[in-house]
Write a protein that holds these residues in place. Structure first.
Motif, PDB file in Angstrom:
ATOM      1  N   PRO A  36       0.668  -1.264   0.254  1.00 17.75           N
ATOM      2  CA  PRO A  36       0.116   0.074  -0.004  1.00 17.75           C
ATOM      3  C   PRO A  36       0.902   1.267   0.036  1.00 17.75           C
ATOM      4  N   VAL A  37       0.461   2.284  -0.871  1.00 16.64           N
ATOM      5  CA  VAL A  37       1.051   3.689  -0.927  1.00 16.64           C
ATOM      6  C   VAL A  37       0.072   4.406   0.025  1.00 16.64           C
ATOM      7  N   PRO A  38       0.484   5.431   0.385  1.00 16.80           N
ATOM      8  CA  PRO A  38      -0.509   6.378   1.164  1.00 16.80           C
ATOM      9  C   PRO A  38      -1.479   7.046   0.186  1.00 16.80           C
ATOM     10  N   PRO A  39      -2.648   7.162   0.427  1.00 15.38           N
ATOM     11  CA  PRO A  39      -3.651   7.568  -0.746  1.00 15.38           C
ATOM     12  C   PRO A  39      -3.082   9.168  -1.154  1.00 15.38           C
ATOM     13  N   TYR A  40      -2.859   9.785  -0.327  1.00 13.01           N
ATOM     14  CA  TYR A  40      -2.482  11.289  -0.546  1.00 13.01           C
ATOM     15  C   TYR A  40      -1.499  11.295  -1.684  1.00 13.01           C
ATOM     16  N   VAL A  41      -0.698  10.420  -1.764  1.00 12.21           N
ATOM     17  CA  VAL A  41       0.294  10.418  -2.971  1.00 12.21           C
ATOM     18  C   VAL A  41      -0.202  10.477  -4.295  1.00 12.21           C
ATOM     19  N   MET A  42      -1.346   9.611  -4.684  1.00 10.20           N
ATOM     20  CA  MET A  42      -2.050   9.970  -5.876  1.00 10.20           C
ATOM     21  C   MET A  42      -3.067  10.966  -5.999  1.00 10.20           C
ATOM     22  N   ASP A  43      -3.620  11.235  -4.887  1.00  6.95           N
ATOM     23  CA  ASP A  43      -4.495  12.545  -4.723  1.00  6.95           C
ATOM     24  C   ASP A  43      -3.893  13.776  -5.233  1.00  6.95           C
ATOM     25  N   VAL A  44      -2.537  13.824  -4.632  1.00  7.73           N
ATOM     26  CA  VAL A  44      -1.920  15.233  -4.837  1.00  7.73           C
ATOM     27  C   VAL A  44      -1.016  14.937  -6.483  1.00  7.73           C
ATOM     28  N   GLY A  45      -0.739  14.105  -6.683  1.00  4.10           N
ATOM     29  CA  GLY A  45       0.265  13.811  -7.814  1.00  4.10           C
ATOM     30  C   GLY A  45      -0.885  13.503  -9.254  1.00  4.10           C
ATOM     31  N   PHE A  46      -1.846  12.968  -9.122  1.00  9.67           N
ATOM     32  CA  PHE A  46      -2.661  12.915 -10.385  1.00  9.67           C
ATOM     33  C   PHE A  46      -3.127  14.078 -10.920  1.00  9.67           C
ATOM     34  N   PRO A  47      -3.501  14.965 -10.126  1.00 13.64           N
ATOM     35  CA  PRO A  47      -4.039  16.300 -10.911  1.00 13.64           C
ATOM     36  C   PRO A  47      -2.977  16.913 -11.719  1.00 13.64           C
ATOM     37  N   LEU A  48      -1.639  16.812 -11.596  1.00 10.55           N
ATOM     38  CA  LEU A  48      -0.592  17.464 -12.320  1.00 10.55           C
ATOM     39  C   LEU A  48      -0.625  16.894 -13.679  1.00 10.55           C
ATOM     40  N   LEU A  49      -1.391  15.479 -13.761  1.00  8.84           N
ATOM     41  CA  LEU A  49      -1.370  15.016 -15.312  1.00  8.84           C
ATOM     42  C   LEU A  49      -2.365  15.895 -15.994  1.00  8.84           C
TER      43      LEU A  49
END
Length: 326
Positions: free
Chosen positions: A228-241
């Protein structure tokens, strides 16, 4: 409209090419200059000897050599870097090819975009794209840095075509991605051969950054499948895409690249100097439509996550799903 006497035309023609005589402009050229307001002297540039439609043999050899080196480099990186990382993370076997693909792509696109951005921000045509077409277009000198940007990029997309056919996992947009590689390689080749070199540099600047964010998200997903990776990693990183996609691949590409290649050649470079004008713009439109298609997939993933709690999975890959429950 500037009215130039035949004596002045002969003098200008001699300064451009002493071995060629200036032909009297026909009806079409006179009508075109009158209609579009193009200075008649811009057409005199076509009197210069034109290069061949293909790069020189040395440049072709450089492209092929770099494509081979990229393929060898990928094999080495998988064996010595990405493979040990995948083993350390405890990835599922079916996730290995996806991690290898994304790891190799992010390595190239990160370096490529940083180098491209460094050189692009030093030139005037980044802000004023009309400068892509001023004299001596299409014979503008190509700086050594731009030459290697082109050669490396063409070698890369030649390698990507091979990898897409024989190495990477097949996705639902296999045909679209293959078209993308062929179209991008053709755009770079035409730009280098026919004097659209400044436009080609802007295309590279628009495209590469979003690929960095895309493959970062893919790597985080396969990492999350194993541990498991902390959920905030994708929540913060994905919008940059999607932000980078809209800003660079949709807005900047359409506003700067496509608008400039559609209209500026007539005002600054002259129709007669803009070889492959129609094929080049058709390829630009195809590339833009592909970006719109992939943006649809990105937004579909975002909507499924926000409203239905789905994982950030690649909508194009039927096998790229969470396996933490298995």
């Amino acid at each position: 409209l500037f009215v130039i006497s035949w004596g002045e035309q002969e003098q200008e023609s001699t300064s451009l090419s002493t071995k060629m005589e200036l032909e009297e402009p026909g009806f079409y050229q006179t009508w075109f200059n009158d209609t579009c307001g193009v200075h008649p002297m811009t057409d005199l540039r076509v009197l210069n000897p034109r290069d061949l439609a293909l790069p020189e043999a040395v440049i072709c050899a450089q492209i092929l050599l770099l494509a081979a080196l990229f393929t060898i480099g990928r094999s080495w990186a998988v064996r010595c870097i990405f493979g040990p990382i995948a083993d350390w993370r405890g990835m599922y076997p079916e996730d290995y090819p996806r991690f290898f693909e994304s790891g190799w792509q992010i390595t190239y696109y990160t370096i490529s975009w940083i180098v491209c951005a460094y050189f692009v921000h030093q030139v005037d045509f980044f802000k004023q794209t009309c400068l892509c077409w001023v004299e001596p277009f299409p014979f503008q000198p190509v700086p050594l840095s731009f030459h290697w940007m082109y050669v490396v990029a063409m070698g890369w997309y030649l390698h990507c075509t091979y990898a897409h056919l024989f190495l990477d996992p097949r996705k639902s947009d296999f045909a679209e991605m293959l078209i993308h590689h062929i179209v991008t390689f053709s755009l770079l080749l035409f730009a280098y051969c026919k004097g659209y070199t400044r436009i080609g540099v802007l295309i590279l600047f628009c495209m590469d950054l979003s690929d960095v964010f895309l493959h970062v998200c893919k790597i985080v997903r396969v990492f999350d499948n194993a541990k498991p990776v902390p959920p905030y990693v994708m929540d913060v990183g994905f919008p940059l895409l999607p932000i980078s996609w809209v800003a660079l691949r949709l807005y900047f590409y359409a506003r700067k690249v496509m608008y400039s290649t559609f209209f500026h050649p007539f005002d600054y470079g002259s129709w007669r100097n803009s070889d492959l004008y129609i094929p080049f713009n058709i390829l630009l439109v195809i590339l833009f439509l592909l970006q719109v298609l992939w943006f649809y997939y990105i937004m579909k993933t975002a909507i499924l996550h926000v409203f239905y709690g789905a994982e950030f999975d690649d909508e194009r890959d039927p096998h790229a799903t969470t396996r933490k429950s298995q």
